[in-house]
Write an enzyme that holds these catalytic residues in place. Structure first.
Site, PDB file in Angstrom:
ATOM      1  N   GLY A 192       0.769  -1.244   0.000  1.00 23.20           N
ATOM      2  CA  GLY A 192       0.000   0.000   0.000  1.00 23.20           C
ATOM      3  C   GLY A 192       0.800   1.294   0.000  1.00 23.20           C
ATOM      4  N   SER A 193       2.093   1.238  -0.342  1.00 23.98           N
ATOM      5  CA  SER A 193       2.850   2.502  -0.274  1.00 23.98           C
ATOM      6  C   SER A 193       2.419   3.486  -1.369  1.00 23.98           C
ATOM      7  CB  SER A 193       4.361   2.254  -0.307  1.00 23.98           C
ATOM      8  OG  SER A 193       4.793   1.932  -1.586  1.00 23.98           O
ATOM      9  N   TRP A 194       2.042   2.983  -2.546  1.00 21.98           N
ATOM     10  CA  TRP A 194       1.545   3.910  -3.590  1.00 21.98           C
ATOM     11  C   TRP A 194       0.219   4.524  -3.119  1.00 21.98           C
ATOM     12  CZ3 TRP A 194       2.329   2.807  -9.498  1.00 21.98           C
ATOM     13  CH2 TRP A 194       3.696   2.662  -9.760  1.00 21.98           C
ATOM     14  N   ASP A 215      -5.919  -5.415  -4.768  1.00 23.55           N
ATOM     15  CA  ASP A 215      -4.823  -6.395  -4.756  1.00 23.55           C
ATOM     16  C   ASP A 215      -5.388  -7.774  -4.425  1.00 23.55           C
ATOM     17  OD1 ASP A 215      -1.498  -6.003  -4.570  1.00 23.55           O
ATOM     18  OD2 ASP A 215      -2.266  -7.925  -3.859  1.00 23.55           O
ATOM     19  N   ASP A 246      -8.783 -10.017  -7.925  1.00 25.98           N
ATOM     20  CA  ASP A 246      -7.837 -10.312  -9.002  1.00 25.98           C
ATOM     21  C   ASP A 246      -8.098  -9.325 -10.146  1.00 25.98           C
ATOM     22  OD1 ASP A 246      -6.409 -11.366 -11.083  1.00 25.98           O
ATOM     23  OD2 ASP A 246      -7.041 -13.438 -10.733  1.00 25.98           O
ATOM     24  N   ASP A 275       1.304  -1.238 -10.193  1.00 22.33           N
ATOM     25  CA  ASP A 275       2.686  -1.614  -9.865  1.00 22.33           C
ATOM     26  C   ASP A 275       2.755  -3.136  -9.801  1.00 22.33           C
ATOM     27  OD1 ASP A 275       5.322  -1.225  -9.095  1.00 22.33           O
ATOM     28  OD2 ASP A 275       4.843  -1.020  -6.965  1.00 22.33           O
ATOM     29  N   LYS A 294       3.972  -0.550 -14.185  1.00 19.51           N
ATOM     30  CA  LYS A 294       5.319  -1.131 -14.144  1.00 19.51           C
ATOM     31  C   LYS A 294       5.489  -2.091 -15.314  1.00 19.51           C
ATOM     32  CE  LYS A 294       6.553  -3.855 -10.614  1.00 19.51           C
ATOM     33  NZ  LYS A 294       7.053  -3.727  -9.238  1.00 19.51           N
TER      34      LYS A 294
HETATM   35  N1  SAM Z   1       2.626  -0.658  -5.287  1.00 18.60           N
HETATM   36  C1  SAM Z   1       2.686  -1.506  -4.118  1.00 18.60           C
HETATM   37  C2  SAM Z   1       3.148  -0.652  -2.955  1.00 18.60           C
HETATM   38  O1  SAM Z   1       3.614   0.442  -3.195  1.00 18.60           O
HETATM   39  O2  SAM Z   1       3.023  -1.087  -1.818  1.00 18.60           O
HETATM   40  C3  SAM Z   1       3.597  -2.701  -4.321  1.00 18.60           C
HETATM   41  C4  SAM Z   1       3.020  -3.681  -5.308  1.00 18.60           C
HETATM   42  S1  SAM Z   1       3.855  -5.223  -5.298  1.00 18.60           S
HETATM   43  C5  SAM Z   1       5.344  -4.853  -6.096  1.00 18.60           C
HETATM   44  C6  SAM Z   1       3.021  -6.153  -6.520  1.00 18.60           C
HETATM   45  C7  SAM Z   1       1.618  -6.575  -6.109  1.00 18.60           C
HETATM   46  O3  SAM Z   1       0.956  -7.098  -7.264  1.00 18.60           O
HETATM   47  C8  SAM Z   1       1.556  -7.689  -5.064  1.00 18.60           C
HETATM   48  O4  SAM Z   1       0.978  -7.211  -3.885  1.00 18.60           O
HETATM   49  C9  SAM Z   1       0.659  -8.761  -5.719  1.00 18.60           C
HETATM   50  O5  SAM Z   1      -0.262  -9.350  -4.832  1.00 18.60           O
HETATM   51  C10 SAM Z   1      -0.073  -7.934  -6.763  1.00 18.60           C
HETATM   52  N2  SAM Z   1      -0.671  -8.732  -7.842  1.00 18.60           N
HETATM   53  C11 SAM Z   1      -0.039  -9.604  -8.672  1.00 18.60           C
HETATM   54  N3  SAM Z   1      -0.936 -10.161  -9.520  1.00 18.60           N
HETATM   55  C12 SAM Z   1      -2.152  -9.612  -9.228  1.00 18.60           C
HETATM   56  C13 SAM Z   1      -3.471  -9.781  -9.750  1.00 18.60           C
HETATM   57  N4  SAM Z   1      -3.715 -10.639 -10.754  1.00 18.60           N
HETATM   58  N5  SAM Z   1      -4.489  -9.073  -9.212  1.00 18.60           N
HETATM   59  C14 SAM Z   1      -4.256  -8.216  -8.180  1.00 18.60           C
HETATM   60  N6  SAM Z   1      -3.030  -8.005  -7.642  1.00 18.60           N
HETATM   61  C15 SAM Z   1      -1.988  -8.702  -8.148  1.00 18.60           C
END
Ligand code: SAM
Length: 299
Positions: free
Chosen positions: A55-57, A84, A100, A125, A165
Site C-alpha cells: 500500500g505505499s503507492w 490487490d 484479481d 505496480d 510497471k
Molecule cells: N505498489 C505496491 C506498494 O507500493 O506497496 C507494491 C506492489 S507489489 C510490487 C506487486 C503486487 O501485485 C503484489 O501485492 C501482488 O499481490 C499484486 N498482484 C499480482 N498479480 C495480481 C493480480 N492478478 N491481481 C491483483 N493483484 C496482483
C-alpha cells in the site's frame, strides 16, 4: 520490504520507514510525479491503484489527494480505490478491494465504488510471483500489464493517465505500439529509486484517446486479441504488429539517492521497525508450524 543486508544498506528502504511508508516503492511514484506532475493536478479526483499491496503507492496517493491543509470542499469528490489479490491494512481515504485484476468482476466493483464515474488516473505496480524461469516470468508479467490495460480502458476517462510497471524484455516494443494507439503520449520512465541493475521501468501514458467508435467490454470469455479486435489500433497480431520505441526518461533529481549504491549508516542510527507488518504472508503457516515444532525439513 525485505530485510536482506542489501535492503538494509539501501537508503530508500530506510527512508520509507522514516517517512511512514509501507514499502520503498513509494519513492518510485513520487519520483515519477516529480517529472510528470500527474498528482499535482487540482482536477485529479478519482484514482485506481491496481496491485496495491502492501500500500505505499496508495499512501502517496492519499497524502497527495487528501493533504491535511485541504478544505472540505476541495476534497469532497476525491476517491482512491486500491485493488490487490492480498488483503491490505486500512489506509486513510483509500477503499481497498481484495480481488484479481484479471477478473472482469473487479471492474464492476471499482465502478460501484465510483458510482459509475470514470477515473482520472489508473496506476499499476503489478508483479506476479517470479518462478525464475525467465521466459515464463516475462510472459506472465506481460499478461498482467495487458489485464491492467484492459481494465484501465474500461474505467479511464478520455484524457486520463495510465501508469504501469513494465520489465523491458524482448517484446516490450509491441506493448509500446499498442499503447501508442490508445494514448497521445507514451514514455518509458525509470525513477532513480528503481535499481539500475533491474529491467524494471514504468510506462507513463498520458492523454487517453481511444478510437471514437470503440466500446471496450470486459468479459471472462474474451481473449486479449478479441478484446482489442475492434480497436484496429490495438490488433494483437504479433506477426504484423508494428513495433515502436518509447522515449526513455530518467526521473528523480540528481541529488536523490542512487538505489544501486550502498550508503554508510552511522552506528548511532537505530534500526527501524517496519511501518506495517504483512497481513497474511505466505510464510505464516511455516512460522506457525515451526513454533509448534511441526515443521519438517524436506530431505
Ligand atoms: N505498489 C505496491 C506498494 O507500493 O506497496 C507494491 C506492489 S507489489 C510490487 C506487486 C503486487 O501485485 C503484489 O501485492 C501482488 O499481490 C499484486 N498482484 C499480482 N498479480 C495480481 C493480480 N492478478 N491481481 C491483483 N493483484 C496482483
Amino acid at each position: 520490504m525485505g530485510k536482506s543486508s542489501k535492503d538494509k544498506r539501501d537508503l530508500y528502504y530506510r527512508k520509507a520507514k522514516e517517512q511512514g511508508y509501507r514499502a520503498r516503492s513509494a519513492f518510485k511514484l513520487l519520483q515519477l510525479n516529480e517529472e510528470f506532475h500527474f498528482l499535482d493536478d487540482p482536477e485529479l479526483k478519482r484514482v485506481v491503484d491496481l496491485c496495491a499491496a502492501p500500500g505505499s503507492w496508495s499512501q502517496v496517493l492519499s497524502r497527495k489527494l487528501f493533504p491535511e491543509s485541504a478544505d472540505q470542499n476541495e476534497i469532497e469528490d476525491r476517491q482512491i480505490v486500491a485493488v490487490d489479490l492480498q488483503s491490505m491494512s486500512p489506509i486513510d481515504h483509500v477503499t481497498t478491494i481484495q480481488a484479481d485484476i484479471t477478473h472482469p468482476k473487479t471492474l464492476q466493483r471499482i465502478m460501484e465504488q465510483f458510482g459509475n464515474h470514470q477515473a482520472d488516473l489508473v496506476c499499476s505496480d503489478g508483479a506476479p510471483d517470479v518462478t525464475g524461469l525467465h521466459d515464463l516470468d516475462e510472459y506472465v508479467q506481460q499478461q498482467l500489464i495487458m489485464s491492467a490495460l484492459q481494465l484501465t480502458v474500461c474505467v479511464l476517462k478520455k484524457g486520463g493517465i495510465f501508469i504501469a510497471k513494465i520489465f523491458r524484455g524482448r517484446d516490450i516494443d509491441l506493448i509500446y505500439a499498442q499503447l501508442g494507439y490508445l494514448f497521445d503520449h507514451v514514455t518509458c520512465a525509470k525513477p532513480r529509486s528503481s535499481r539500475g541493475s533491474s529491467l524494471e521501468a514504468f510506462i507513463v501514458c498520458q492523454g487517453y484517446n481511444p478510437p471514437l467508435d470503440w466500446q471496450p467490454r470486459l468479459d471472462a470469455n474474451t481473449s486479449v486479441a478479441e478484446f482489442f479486435q475492434d480497436c484496429h489500433a490495438a490488433s494483437y497480431d504479433v506477426a504484423h504488429e508494428s513495433r515502436q520505441i518509447a522515449p526513455f526518461m530518467a526521473c528523480g533529481s540528481l541529488d536523490s539517492f542512487d538505489s544501486d549504491a550502498t550508503y554508510h549508516v552511522e552506528r548511532t542510527e537505530t534500526s527501524l521497525d517496519p511501518v506495517q507488518q504483512p497481513t497474511n504472508p505466505p510464510y505464516k503457516q511455516a512460522l506457525q508450524l515451526k513454533r509448534s515444532g511441526h515443521l519438517n525439513r524436506a530431505v
